[in-house]
Motif scaffolding. Structure first.
Motif, PDB file in Angstrom:
ATOM      1  N   VAL A 143       0.826  -1.130  -0.133  1.00 21.90           N
ATOM      2  CA  VAL A 143      -0.135   0.147   0.041  1.00 21.90           C
ATOM      3  C   VAL A 143       0.898   1.162  -0.076  1.00 21.90           C
ATOM      4  CG1 VAL A 143      -1.860   1.438   1.450  1.00 21.90           C
ATOM      5  CG2 VAL A 143      -1.808  -1.233   0.969  1.00 21.90           C
ATOM      6  N   TRP A 144       2.066   0.983   0.929  1.00 20.48           N
ATOM      7  CA  TRP A 144       2.907   2.248   0.961  1.00 20.48           C
ATOM      8  C   TRP A 144       3.579   2.641  -0.564  1.00 20.48           C
ATOM      9  CZ3 TRP A 144       4.222   6.117   4.137  1.00 20.48           C
ATOM     10  CH2 TRP A 144       5.446   6.841   3.845  1.00 20.48           C
ATOM     11  N   GLN A 145       4.048   1.513  -1.225  1.00 24.27           N
ATOM     12  CA  GLN A 145       4.658   1.894  -2.418  1.00 24.27           C
ATOM     13  C   GLN A 145       3.582   2.507  -3.892  1.00 24.27           C
ATOM     14  OE1 GLN A 145       7.819   1.822  -3.295  1.00 24.27           O
ATOM     15  NE2 GLN A 145       8.326   1.140  -1.237  1.00 24.27           N
ATOM     16  N   GLU A 146       2.212   1.943  -3.473  1.00 28.49           N
ATOM     17  CA  GLU A 146       1.267   2.437  -4.586  1.00 28.49           C
ATOM     18  C   GLU A 146       0.976   3.765  -3.966  1.00 28.49           C
ATOM     19  OE1 GLU A 146      -0.321   2.460  -7.856  1.00 28.49           O
ATOM     20  OE2 GLU A 146       0.607   0.544  -7.131  1.00 28.49           O
ATOM     21  N   LEU A 147       0.684   3.993  -2.664  1.00 31.11           N
ATOM     22  CA  LEU A 147       0.439   5.510  -2.321  1.00 31.11           C
ATOM     23  C   LEU A 147       1.501   6.191  -2.725  1.00 31.11           C
ATOM     24  CD1 LEU A 147      -1.673   7.287  -0.768  1.00 31.11           C
ATOM     25  CD2 LEU A 147      -0.376   6.410   1.441  1.00 31.11           C
ATOM     26  N   ALA A 148       2.715   6.132  -2.561  1.00 34.29           N
ATOM     27  CA  ALA A 148       3.823   6.981  -2.930  1.00 34.29           C
ATOM     28  C   ALA A 148       3.908   7.231  -4.509  1.00 34.29           C
ATOM     29  CB  ALA A 148       5.247   6.311  -2.374  1.00 34.29           C
ATOM     30  N   ALA A 149       3.709   6.159  -5.343  1.00 36.07           N
ATOM     31  CA  ALA A 149       3.573   6.167  -6.570  1.00 36.07           C
ATOM     32  C   ALA A 149       2.505   6.971  -7.066  1.00 36.07           C
ATOM     33  CB  ALA A 149       3.497   4.595  -7.269  1.00 36.07           C
ATOM     34  N   LEU A 150       1.474   6.968  -6.440  1.00 36.02           N
ATOM     35  CA  LEU A 150       0.234   7.796  -6.881  1.00 36.02           C
ATOM     36  C   LEU A 150       0.405   9.444  -6.631  1.00 36.02           C
ATOM     37  CD1 LEU A 150      -3.067   7.898  -7.688  1.00 36.02           C
ATOM     38  CD2 LEU A 150      -3.182   8.096  -5.406  1.00 36.02           C
ATOM     39  N   MET A 151       1.154   9.524  -5.444  1.00 38.37           N
ATOM     40  CA  MET A 151       1.432  11.124  -5.350  1.00 38.37           C
ATOM     41  C   MET A 151       2.761  11.607  -5.796  1.00 38.37           C
ATOM     42  SD  MET A 151      -1.153  12.207  -3.674  1.00 38.37           S
ATOM     43  CE  MET A 151      -0.671  13.712  -2.762  1.00 38.37           C
TER      44      MET A 151
END
Length: 134
Positions: A26-34
């Motif tokens: 989730v962290w990796q996906e969130l960071a990629a999104l932002m």
């Protein structure tokens, strides 16, 4: 604006989703999104726990804080908290346009859905970019 100023901003709203993926994904996906989001800079970055972005323009000062919590089932509860100040008459009009119309809530819920769907599909684990700097 930095992390110490976030608590002073008025609470606007909060949205939550449960994700069938661990906090790392989730962290990796969130960071990629932002990553590369205009108008935001990283204020807090605690991998797997909290990611806070802040920004400012003439009509508002704002923060978008993501909280990640592991669930007993091995998934992740992702919570997006928005705090913002809308100074003056122009700020009040801007708040009406962004918050009052529900546009902000739609955008945040869309972001959470995207993170949820991508992380649950394992995409976050495939990213080779490091999380945003502190």
């Amino acid at each position: 604006m930095d992390a110490t100023e976030i608590p002073a901003l008025p609470f606007v709203d909060e949205h939550t989703t449960l994700i069938k993926a661990d906090t790392d994904a989730v962290w990796q996906e969130l960071a990629a999104l932002m990553d590369g989001s205009r108008g935001f800079k990283v204020a807090v970055s605690i991998p797997g726990q909290e990611l806070a972005y802040v920004g400012r323009h003439p009509f508002s000062t704002y923060a978008l804080i993501f909280h990640l919590n592991e669930t007993p089932q091995g998934g992740t509860r992702l919570r997006a908290e928005t705090r913002a100040a809308f100074p003056g008459r122009k700020g009040a009009v801007y708040r009406g346009l962004v918050i009052g119309t529900g546009a902000h809530a739609l955008v945040v819920r869309h972001m959470l859905r995207k993170v949820r769907n991508n992380a649950a599909q394992g995409r976050g684990e495939l990213r080779d970019k490091p999380p945003p700097p502190r």
